[in-house]
Motif scaffolding. Structure first.
Motif, PDB file in Angstrom:
ATOM      1  N   ASP A 265       0.948  -1.152  -0.042  1.00 24.45           N
ATOM      2  CA  ASP A 265      -0.021   0.032  -0.045  1.00 24.45           C
ATOM      3  C   ASP A 265       0.769   1.346   0.058  1.00 24.45           C
ATOM      4  OD1 ASP A 265      -1.425   2.171   1.795  1.00 24.45           O
ATOM      5  OD2 ASP A 265      -3.047   1.021   0.634  1.00 24.45           O
ATOM      6  N   LYS A 266       0.731   2.202  -0.961  1.00 25.62           N
ATOM      7  CA  LYS A 266       1.687   3.378  -0.942  1.00 25.62           C
ATOM      8  C   LYS A 266       1.450   4.058   0.105  1.00 25.62           C
ATOM      9  CE  LYS A 266       2.094   7.576  -3.953  1.00 25.62           C
ATOM     10  NZ  LYS A 266       1.156   8.567  -4.340  1.00 25.62           N
ATOM     11  N   ASP A 267       0.377   4.466   0.779  1.00 28.56           N
ATOM     12  CA  ASP A 267       0.321   5.420   1.929  1.00 28.56           C
ATOM     13  C   ASP A 267       0.940   4.880   3.208  1.00 28.56           C
ATOM     14  OD1 ASP A 267      -0.870   7.503   0.783  1.00 28.56           O
ATOM     15  OD2 ASP A 267      -2.755   6.701   1.190  1.00 28.56           O
ATOM     16  N   GLU A 268       0.695   3.364   3.330  1.00 27.65           N
ATOM     17  CA  GLU A 268       1.210   2.464   4.372  1.00 27.65           C
ATOM     18  C   GLU A 268       2.861   2.616   4.092  1.00 27.65           C
ATOM     19  OE1 GLU A 268      -0.041   1.112   7.238  1.00 27.65           O
ATOM     20  OE2 GLU A 268      -1.824   2.375   6.699  1.00 27.65           O
ATOM     21  N   ALA A 269       3.127   2.163   3.011  1.00 28.91           N
ATOM     22  CA  ALA A 269       4.818   2.353   2.888  1.00 28.91           C
ATOM     23  C   ALA A 269       5.220   3.730   3.301  1.00 28.91           C
ATOM     24  CB  ALA A 269       4.938   1.864   1.355  1.00 28.91           C
ATOM     25  N   GLU A 270       4.767   4.918   2.822  1.00 29.80           N
ATOM     26  CA  GLU A 270       5.367   6.097   3.072  1.00 29.80           C
ATOM     27  C   GLU A 270       5.389   6.338   4.824  1.00 29.80           C
ATOM     28  OE1 GLU A 270       6.210   8.616   1.243  1.00 29.80           O
ATOM     29  OE2 GLU A 270       6.235   7.572  -0.425  1.00 29.80           O
ATOM     30  N   ASN A 271       4.209   5.714   5.434  1.00 32.64           N
ATOM     31  CA  ASN A 271       4.068   5.716   6.816  1.00 32.64           C
ATOM     32  C   ASN A 271       5.356   5.074   7.447  1.00 32.64           C
ATOM     33  OD1 ASN A 271       1.996   7.500   6.807  1.00 32.64           O
ATOM     34  ND2 ASN A 271       0.672   6.227   7.155  1.00 32.64           N
ATOM     35  N   LEU A 272       5.508   3.758   7.012  1.00 32.31           N
ATOM     36  CA  LEU A 272       6.555   2.921   7.424  1.00 32.31           C
ATOM     37  C   LEU A 272       7.886   3.471   7.298  1.00 32.31           C
ATOM     38  CD1 LEU A 272       7.441   0.405   8.767  1.00 32.31           C
ATOM     39  CD2 LEU A 272       7.071  -0.631   6.779  1.00 32.31           C
ATOM     40  N   LEU A 273       8.231   4.069   6.210  1.00 30.33           N
ATOM     41  CA  LEU A 273       9.381   4.729   5.605  1.00 30.33           C
ATOM     42  C   LEU A 273       9.889   5.823   6.800  1.00 30.33           C
ATOM     43  CD1 LEU A 273      12.026   4.869   3.900  1.00 30.33           C
ATOM     44  CD2 LEU A 273      10.753   6.444   2.397  1.00 30.33           C
ATOM     45  N   GLN A 274       8.535   6.645   6.816  1.00 22.59           N
ATOM     46  CA  GLN A 274       8.734   7.724   7.839  1.00 22.59           C
ATOM     47  C   GLN A 274       9.257   7.331   9.187  1.00 22.59           C
ATOM     48  OE1 GLN A 274       5.462  10.532   8.080  1.00 22.59           O
ATOM     49  NE2 GLN A 274       6.529  12.073   7.384  1.00 22.59           N
ATOM     50  N   GLU A 275       8.488   6.448   9.749  1.00 21.02           N
ATOM     51  CA  GLU A 275       8.456   5.735  11.037  1.00 21.02           C
ATOM     52  C   GLU A 275       9.941   5.019  11.163  1.00 21.02           C
ATOM     53  OE1 GLU A 275       6.832   2.641  14.255  1.00 21.02           O
ATOM     54  OE2 GLU A 275       5.706   2.937  12.356  1.00 21.02           O
TER      55      GLU A 275
END
Length: 89
Positions: A27-37
């Motif tokens: 999931d694009k948004d989840e991937a962004e969140n995971l990268l940020q975390e």
């Protein structure tokens, strides 16, 4: 011989980590969140990194652990919401 440049290595790995995050989440948004975390956890633990350690492996471990923790949290939250709705019925 120059010392290890933590910040430069972190930036250099960012695109690769984003791809890994997408493979984990699909999931694009989840991937962004995971990268940020992952980036935040990495910076918070910068002082714990041993320059003789495999930086890429260390980063992937942080991301994988963050992903697992997020999955556990969602699972627990789901159970809690399910239990709450059963009580309200």
């Amino acid at each position: 011989m120059r010392g290890f440049d933590f910040d430069k290595a972190l930036v250099a790995l960012q695109n690769e980590l984003h791809c890994f995050a997408y493979k984990l989440t699909a999931d694009k948004d989840e991937a962004e969140n995971l990268l940020q975390e992952t980036m935040l956890r990495t910076l918070d633990n910068k002082d714990k990194f041993d320059s003789g350690t495999n930086f890429k492996g260390w980063m992937y471990t942080i991301m994988r652990n963050a992903f697992i923790n997020n999955c556990r949290t969602k699972k627990i939250r789901g159970r809690s919401e399910e239990h709450t709705s059963e009580l309200q019925s």
